[in-house]
Design an enzyme around this catalytic site. Structure first.
Site, short mmCIF file in Angstrom:
data_model
loop_
_atom_site.label_atom_id
_atom_site.label_comp_id
_atom_site.label_asym_id
_atom_site.label_seq_id
_atom_site.Cartn_x
_atom_site.Cartn_y
_atom_site.Cartn_z
CD GLU A 8 -2.99 16.58 4.21
OE1 GLU A 8 -2.59 16.83 5.48
OE2 GLU A 8 -3.37 15.44 4.02
CG HIS A 10 -1.20 13.72 -1.04
ND1 HIS A 10 -0.43 14.02 -0.09
CD2 HIS A 10 -2.29 14.10 -0.47
CE1 HIS A 10 -0.95 14.44 0.91
NE2 HIS A 10 -1.89 14.18 1.09
CG HIS A 164 -0.31 12.38 4.19
ND1 HIS A 164 -0.62 11.03 4.85
CD2 HIS A 164 -1.09 13.40 4.76
CE1 HIS A 164 -2.20 11.42 4.32
NE2 HIS A 164 -1.94 12.44 4.45
CG ASP A 287 -6.06 15.66 2.13
OD1 ASP A 287 -5.24 15.04 1.61
OD2 ASP A 287 -6.68 15.03 3.48
#
Ligand code: GRE
Ligand code: ZN
Length: 327
Positions: A8, A10, A164, A287
């Site tokens: 995860e 981004h 998500h 994250d």
């Protein structure tokens, strides 16, 4: 530990960048913006420093899911996916990719997933919850029947699907009124994604496509803690539950879901998740850029678990699930 894999993680393109802005105070936004637009600079340096071999990258939120016009959503998804694939090609040893998908139109989404997997070499998809369709106030959740052919394609391609979070729309967020601090990652993200996951489990989707594998972040969005009660509340009442799926909800959670530790670097929560779903279905993630790589890595590397579990959660579970070669 060295060789950690995160899934995860981004990035943004210019067109989707502003979707992340509202979550941060002005002075912090400058930092987040620099982090999220960077791929090969500071990101790789931090990965090196904290023992992350690979990031499986995905677009920021809500991005594609918040573009009501299906044609425009499709164009934007293709643009983001092409950009991502081009950058992964520069460092396939350090980056892999999850596809962004225009689920405003299940058929277009299925076609884009096929293109991303078969032509661009992506290893799965990451979708930001419900999609707004046609107008900003019309939404659809992924258990709805119009999506089942799309899930058939996902099952056939045999690639994981990362569900998500995104925030609920204002009309569905009365409970957060005057309590804006609960929106986003603090609470609303987790609630939205947990309920969406439960809808998938109860819908019968996994009876039809038993090999579908869903990934959720943030230590399972509260579900490992709550799953017993979902199946066992008021157990003295006959036929307490009525839903289309054939089995107990927890069985789908056990067989069709994986979680990551993204943004939830808490040992007590990890130990609970390990006891509920086993170390085979938990994976490391940070994250980034919304959380810190050092916070994730320093916590995980020192967490009081066996080295065998650390290796599975930190690396080998992701290698297997995403069929990565592993350098
Ligand atoms: C996330 O992707 O998890 C996220 C956002 C925006 C703010 C915080 C956050 O998309 O964790
Ligand atoms: Zn995230």
């Amino acid at each position: 530990m060295k060789g950690k894999i995160g899934l995860e993680e981004h990035f943004a393109i210019d067109d989707t960048l502003m979707d992340s802005k509202g979550f941060f105070p002005e002075e912090t936004w400058i930092e987040v913006r620099d982090r999220i637009m960077d791929l090969h600079g500071r990101r790789l340096r931090l990965m090196d420093e904290f023992g992350m071999e690979m990031m499986i990258l995905s677009l920021n939120a809500p991005a594609i899911q918040a573009i009501p016009d299906p044609k425009k959503a499709n164009e934007m998804a293709r643009k983001a996916n092409d950009y991502l694939a081009e950058n992964v090609r520069k460092r396939p040893d350090r980056f892999q990719a999850l596809a962004a998908l225009p689920l405003q139109d299940p058929d277009l989404a299925a076609k884009e997933l096929q293109r991303c997997v078969k032509e661009l070499g992506m290893v799965g998809a990451l979708v930001n919850g419900f999609s707004q369709i046609g107008d900003p106030n019309t939404i659809a959740y992924l258990d709805e029947k119009q999506y089942w052919p799309f899930w058939g394609v996902c099952a056939e391609l045999d690639v994981p699907f990362y569900l998500h979070p995104r925030n609920p729309l204002p009309q569905d967020a009365r409970i957060y009124k005057d309590h804006g601090w609960l929106m986003g990652p603090t609470w609303a993200f987790g609630h939205e994604t947990a309920v969406h996951s439960l809808r998938l489990m109860g819908s019968g989707l996994f009876d039809k496509y038993p090999n579908l594998q869903i990934v959720i972040g943030h230590m399972g969005e509260g579900l490992p803690f709550s799953m017993w009660r979902v199946d066992n509340c008021n157990a003295w009442i006959p036929n307490r539950h009525s839903y289309p799926a054939k089995k107990k909800i927890g069985e789908y959670f056990q067989n069709n879901f994986h979680i990551t530790v993204s943004g939830n670097f808490h040992t007590q929560a990890l130990l609970n998740a390990m006891m509920v779903m086993s170390s085979d279905r938990i994976m490391f993630s940070t994250d980034w850029p919304f959380e810190n790589i050092d916070h994730a890595a320093l916590w995980f590397d020192a967490a009081p678990i066996s080295e065998a579990d650390r290796l599975k959660i930190g690396r080998t579970n992701a290698l297997k699930l995403f069929k990565l070669k592993g350098a």
